[in-house]
Write a protein that holds these residues in place. Sequence first.
Motif, PDB file in Angstrom:
ATOM      1  N   ARG A   1      -0.276  17.161   4.784  1.00 25.99           N
ATOM      2  CA  ARG A   1      -0.270  17.011   3.335  1.00 25.99           C
ATOM      3  C   ARG A   1       1.160  16.827   2.811  1.00 25.99           C
ATOM      4  N   GLY A   2       1.323  15.854   1.929  1.00 26.81           N
ATOM      5  CA  GLY A   2       2.626  15.587   1.340  1.00 26.81           C
ATOM      6  C   GLY A   2       3.356  14.410   1.948  1.00 26.81           C
ATOM      7  N   ASP A   3       2.901  13.920   3.112  1.00 30.72           N
ATOM      8  CA  ASP A   3       3.536  12.741   3.707  1.00 30.72           C
ATOM      9  C   ASP A   3       3.134  11.506   2.918  1.00 30.72           C
ATOM     10  N   LEU A   4       4.112  10.683   2.577  1.00 26.78           N
ATOM     11  CA  LEU A   4       3.861   9.452   1.831  1.00 26.78           C
ATOM     12  C   LEU A   4       4.501   8.279   2.558  1.00 26.78           C
ATOM     13  N   PHE A   5       3.752   7.178   2.637  1.00 25.50           N
ATOM     14  CA  PHE A   5       4.239   5.958   3.262  1.00 25.50           C
ATOM     15  C   PHE A   5       4.074   4.800   2.285  1.00 25.50           C
ATOM     16  N   VAL A   6       5.067   3.920   2.263  1.00 22.66           N
ATOM     17  CA  VAL A   6       4.942   2.655   1.550  1.00 22.66           C
ATOM     18  C   VAL A   6       4.854   1.574   2.624  1.00 22.66           C
ATOM     19  N   ILE A   7       3.713   0.886   2.682  1.00 25.15           N
ATOM     20  CA  ILE A   7       3.450  -0.114   3.703  1.00 25.15           C
ATOM     21  C   ILE A   7       3.493  -1.498   3.065  1.00 25.15           C
ATOM     22  N   PRO A   8       4.458  -2.340   3.440  1.00 24.47           N
ATOM     23  CA  PRO A   8       4.571  -3.662   2.816  1.00 24.47           C
ATOM     24  C   PRO A   8       3.610  -4.683   3.416  1.00 24.47           C
ATOM     25  N   VAL A   9       3.634  -5.868   2.864  1.00 22.03           N
ATOM     26  CA  VAL A   9       2.836  -6.975   3.395  1.00 22.03           C
ATOM     27  C   VAL A   9       3.244  -7.233   4.849  1.00 22.03           C
ATOM     28  N   GLY A  10       2.246  -7.317   5.730  1.00 21.98           N
ATOM     29  CA  GLY A  10       2.508  -7.704   7.113  1.00 21.98           C
ATOM     30  C   GLY A  10       2.782  -6.599   8.105  1.00 21.98           C
ATOM     31  N   THR A  11       2.978  -5.354   7.649  1.00 23.20           N
ATOM     32  CA  THR A  11       3.222  -4.235   8.581  1.00 23.20           C
ATOM     33  C   THR A  11       1.892  -3.626   9.004  1.00 23.20           C
TER      34      THR A  11
ATOM     35  N   HIS B   1      -0.414   8.903  12.019  1.00 21.07           N
ATOM     36  CA  HIS B   1      -0.295   7.602  11.377  1.00 21.07           C
ATOM     37  C   HIS B   1       0.357   6.655  12.367  1.00 21.07           C
ATOM     38  N   HIS B   2      -0.391   5.665  12.823  1.00 18.27           N
ATOM     39  CA  HIS B   2       0.119   4.627  13.701  1.00 18.27           C
ATOM     40  C   HIS B   2       0.633   3.516  12.796  1.00 18.27           C
ATOM     41  N   VAL B   3       1.933   3.360  12.712  1.00 18.48           N
ATOM     42  CA  VAL B   3       2.523   2.381  11.810  1.00 18.48           C
ATOM     43  C   VAL B   3       3.593   1.584  12.540  1.00 18.48           C
ATOM     44  N   HIS B   4       3.478   0.251  12.459  1.00 23.89           N
ATOM     45  CA  HIS B   4       4.367  -0.643  13.188  1.00 23.89           C
ATOM     46  C   HIS B   4       4.274  -0.298  14.673  1.00 23.89           C
ATOM     47  N   ASN B   5       5.354   0.145  15.300  1.00 24.47           N
ATOM     48  CA  ASN B   5       5.284   0.518  16.714  1.00 24.47           C
ATOM     49  C   ASN B   5       5.577   1.998  16.922  1.00 24.47           C
ATOM     50  N   GLN B   6       5.290   2.812  15.891  1.00 30.85           N
ATOM     51  CA  GLN B   6       5.542   4.253  15.972  1.00 30.85           C
ATOM     52  C   GLN B   6       4.275   5.047  15.655  1.00 30.85           C
ATOM     53  N   VAL B   7       4.291   6.309  16.073  1.00 32.93           N
ATOM     54  CA  VAL B   7       3.204   7.228  15.733  1.00 32.93           C
ATOM     55  C   VAL B   7       3.825   8.460  15.089  1.00 32.93           C
ATOM     56  N   TYR B   8       3.331   8.829  13.911  1.00 35.55           N
ATOM     57  CA  TYR B   8       3.828   9.998  13.199  1.00 35.55           C
ATOM     58  C   TYR B   8       2.726  11.055  13.115  1.00 35.55           C
ATOM     59  N   ARG B   9       3.090  12.275  13.351  1.00 36.16           N
ATOM     60  CA  ARG B   9       2.210  13.396  13.064  1.00 36.16           C
ATOM     61  C   ARG B   9       2.318  13.648  11.561  1.00 36.16           C
ATOM     62  N   VAL B  10       1.193  13.585  10.833  1.00 35.93           N
ATOM     63  CA  VAL B  10       1.248  13.687   9.378  1.00 35.93           C
ATOM     64  C   VAL B  10       0.467  14.893   8.873  1.00 35.93           C
TER      65      VAL B  10
ATOM     66  N   GLU C   1       0.834  -1.202   0.000  1.00 32.70           N
ATOM     67  CA  GLU C   1       0.000   0.000   0.000  1.00 32.70           C
ATOM     68  C   GLU C   1       0.870   1.255   0.000  1.00 32.70           C
ATOM     69  N   ILE C   2       0.564   2.177  -0.895  1.00 31.34           N
ATOM     70  CA  ILE C   2       1.188   3.495  -0.904  1.00 31.34           C
ATOM     71  C   ILE C   2       0.137   4.489  -0.437  1.00 31.34           C
ATOM     72  N   CYS C   3       0.419   5.174   0.658  1.00 32.12           N
ATOM     73  CA  CYS C   3      -0.528   6.134   1.241  1.00 32.12           C
ATOM     74  C   CYS C   3       0.031   7.544   1.079  1.00 32.12           C
ATOM     75  N   TYR C   4      -0.797   8.433   0.582  1.00 30.42           N
ATOM     76  CA  TYR C   4      -0.362   9.822   0.377  1.00 30.42           C
ATOM     77  C   TYR C   4      -1.368  10.753   1.047  1.00 30.42           C
ATOM     78  N   VAL C   5      -0.904  11.528   2.025  1.00 32.29           N
ATOM     79  CA  VAL C   5      -1.784  12.467   2.728  1.00 32.29           C
ATOM     80  C   VAL C   5      -2.039  13.672   1.827  1.00 32.29           C
TER      81      VAL C   5
ATOM     82  N   ARG D   1      -5.392   8.157  11.639  1.00 31.15           N
ATOM     83  CA  ARG D   1      -6.484   8.732  12.417  1.00 31.15           C
ATOM     84  C   ARG D   1      -6.366  10.250  12.378  1.00 31.15           C
ATOM     85  N   PRO D   2      -7.498  10.954  12.202  1.00 29.19           N
ATOM     86  CA  PRO D   2      -7.460  12.415  12.181  1.00 29.19           C
ATOM     87  C   PRO D   2      -7.066  12.967  13.545  1.00 29.19           C
TER      88      PRO D   2
END
Length: 298
Positions: free
Chosen positions: A62-72, A51-60, A40-44, A77-78
């Motif tokens: 416009r312009g933030d992009l994440f590539v999320i592989p299988v299993g992550t 963005h709660h991803v793996h074991n981290q939380v990012y303040r996101v 999955e490619i996610c683009y804000v 959340r707004p």
Amino acid sequence: MNGRLRHLKGDRFFKEKTGIYLNRIREAFMTPKHTHDFIEICYVDEGSGYHHVHNQVYRVKRGDLFVIPVGTSHVFRPSSPNQREPLVVYNCIFRLDVLDKWRHLLPCDSSVHYVIFHPSGMEIPYLHIGDKHDQIRPLITSMHMEYLRKYESYEAILSSMLMQLLTLVHRIGHEEAVPQDVPCRKTGKLDDAMQFIREHYCEFLTVKQLADFMYMSQSHFQRSFKRSTGLTFTQYLQNLRIQKCCELLETSDQPVHQIANMIGYKDMKFFHALFLKKIGMTPQQHRRIHQTEGYRAI
């Protein structure tokens, strides 16, 4: 349904033979954290949030992009339950076999190659870049329109645009060299402080403790921390604790007061007020939603 992590299968999205699916959605608080069997490619695209991803939380934003592989595992959340402050995200998901004919075009030593084909070998099993110069947005917008219109031979165009997108992500990531917000890489002194917080978040922590740990004055530490993370020390700690709380509510049957104590809160009145402010609902409502309802479409 129990509170285990949701796992999504691509079969529910890939109705066309391309193996590529795109949408643009407004994220919501009730969406549970999940994994999937596709990339999955996610683009804000609009608003801000977390963005709660793996074991981290990012303040996101416009312009933030994440590539999320299988299993992550991840979920957006707004930042507020207020519908006037939405968090809107483009999602481009695709099956791994879509890249069979294109794989050789991605440099084998690139982070894009690793996150797609070898995520288990990465310290951080996802990729995060910033579209600082608005290079990606026009492309992903065009991909979305191509997907919606489905003109003749759109499958071939989507496949080529996907490779263009991945190549652009590789270029931007290479230019950034060492991302300043990746928690697991040593990008400066504050990485040690953030690691310390993640290891001791359930304990009584103060700015003075962290400043002493970093051999800084309190004011210097607070300025540096805010400049690096976009959050104050208190906001970062609260977000981390509430994230851990949500995970325990979703995956266990422990009483709410016990979970609050486990993440560092003894004052239940303060805890309930903070949870409501951050998540937009009570802990009991959050548990009920995530343990009794299925996952809505991405």
